[in-house]
Design an enzyme around this catalytic site. Sequence first.
Site, PDB file in Angstrom:
ATOM      1  N   ASP A   1       0.821  -1.212   0.000  1.00 56.86           N
ATOM      2  CA  ASP A   1       0.000   0.000   0.000  1.00 56.86           C
ATOM      3  C   ASP A   1       0.854   1.261   0.000  1.00 56.86           C
ATOM      4  O   ASP A   1       0.559   2.220  -0.698  1.00 56.86           O
ATOM      5  CB  ASP A   1      -0.950   0.013   1.211  1.00 56.86           C
ATOM      6  N   CYS A   2       1.932   1.239   0.779  1.00 56.78           N
ATOM      7  CA  CYS A   2       2.766   2.452   0.805  1.00 56.78           C
ATOM      8  C   CYS A   2       3.838   2.459  -0.270  1.00 56.78           C
ATOM      9  O   CYS A   2       4.370   3.496  -0.618  1.00 56.78           O
ATOM     10  CB  CYS A   2       3.356   2.690   2.192  1.00 56.78           C
TER      11      CYS A   2
END
Lengths: 135, 390
Positions: free
Chosen positions: B129-130
Amino acid sequence: MAKRRLDLTFPPRQATKPITYHLVKDFDLTPNILRAQIQPGQEGRMLLEVSGPREVIDQAVEFLEGEGVAVHAAASDICLDEQQCVVCGLCTAVCRPGALTLDQDSAELVFDKDKCVYCEACVVACPRRAITLTF
Amino acid sequence: MAKSWEEINARIANGEAVVMTAEEFGDIAAEQGVSTAAKQVDVVTTGTFGPMCSSGAFLNFGHSDPPIKMGEITLNDVPASGGLAAVDTYLGATEPSNVRGIEYGGAHVIEDLLRGRAVRLRATGPGTDCYPRTEIDTWVTLEDLNQAYLFNPRNAYQNYAVAVNSGDRTLYTYLGTLLPRLANATYCSAGALSPLLNDPTYRTIGVGTRCFVAGAPGYVAWEGTQHNPHGDRDEHGVPIKPAGTLAVIADLKQADPEFFSAATFTRYGVSCFVGIGVPIPVLDEEIAATLALTDAQLTATVFDYGVQRRSRPALGTVTYAQLRSGQIEIDGVKVPTGPISSLPKARRVAEELKSWITRHRFTIAPPLQQLPQVGAQAFKPLEVRTEEAI
Ligand code: SF4
Ligand code: SF4
């Protein structure tokens, strides 16, 4: 007339003299031994320059190979790239003829080309790949 | 006549310090005696330039957009560690290229970076996600990197083996090509110029020592791996076998390719020559006495690499002066020698460090912590054993 430099490796028991004799007698070539490193009972090495008609040289090479001699086109020059060299001295440890030595005072590399037998030992040993043979 | 670190540093700061290389100090001591030399000279510089496999660099690439958590990383096709944070890596000097094998490795990438050449960075990541990006293929230069510092876990070995080969085939080793039947001997130390041979008991060299690392100002970061103070020593207390080592750190951006050279040892692997120099303060006559030792007094032990075991048989000791003469004698047989560590470059390192101190007022630092001394943890081998045997 052609001229070719050949690098011959003899098996331990092969006598080298008759070989040059055959080149003169049977093939009518003019052999010129540039360097030879031959010790009884050990593999021998000879750097030979032969002159004669091209096809005859080819036939002579075939003859030599038939006698168990390994024939390679010989290096005609050896180059030391001073930009790459770090003067470690490692090549001097494998150069048996003493072509590569270190100066006793400065420890700088001294290369005496006249003593080189083109054995390639230094080429393989140099960690900087600073020495090359050219054909 | 003892001098303190502070006094010596004050003289350096004022441009008054008398600085000499270890070779020059040996000459002065031979002419005028150790105690006169000790009074005259403030700092002695040392230097070595040999292959030091345990070397490498930490690099930070910065984040791309979108960012990636780099897992498998290559630089010019040489794998680098993906086991750190997203865009950090450690590139080990001996890592071979996926394409060119040992003819090009981590050390060559570092040398290319030092020479200002662009290096191809390729990496893949899991995509999170990051860090959504899963692949990157780009080019970086040393200037582009946020941080780039050498961290060499084992450099500047205190003495080293002299290698010979009694076997009947040529051996290709990290000490070079060893010809069969004792036809040559190789050795790897700067002898009288070698940093740790000049301070055999690690009195002035310890964690925090300011030193010369590949042309950059750096530090001794820790004891080197395999640091072993325990081995045999001569009557001066100087080891006659491989002994102490240093872990060093320095900014790669300040390093100089003249003092960092990638190397390939045929049929062995990749390595690099690293220039290391350590300044040693002439605090008193005791340290002056070891600083004054010359190649004629320093010895190394000859080992037979023809016996391929951890404990190779020792065939006696020889002096560095004998090694440098180009020939030693083993059991009455004359054996030609060749070095692996460059004496001209070691001299350049010691000269360079001397000019740092005299011209650029490079001050010296007492150890924040001592290196392990005799009596510290013994040096341990690795046993091959099963889980049940523990
Ligand atoms: S081995 Fe290579 S780098 Fe070392 S001195 Fe010889 S030519 Fe120079
Ligand atoms: S090729 Fe190299 S090792 Fe062989 S003789 Fe010539 S200089 Fe010496």
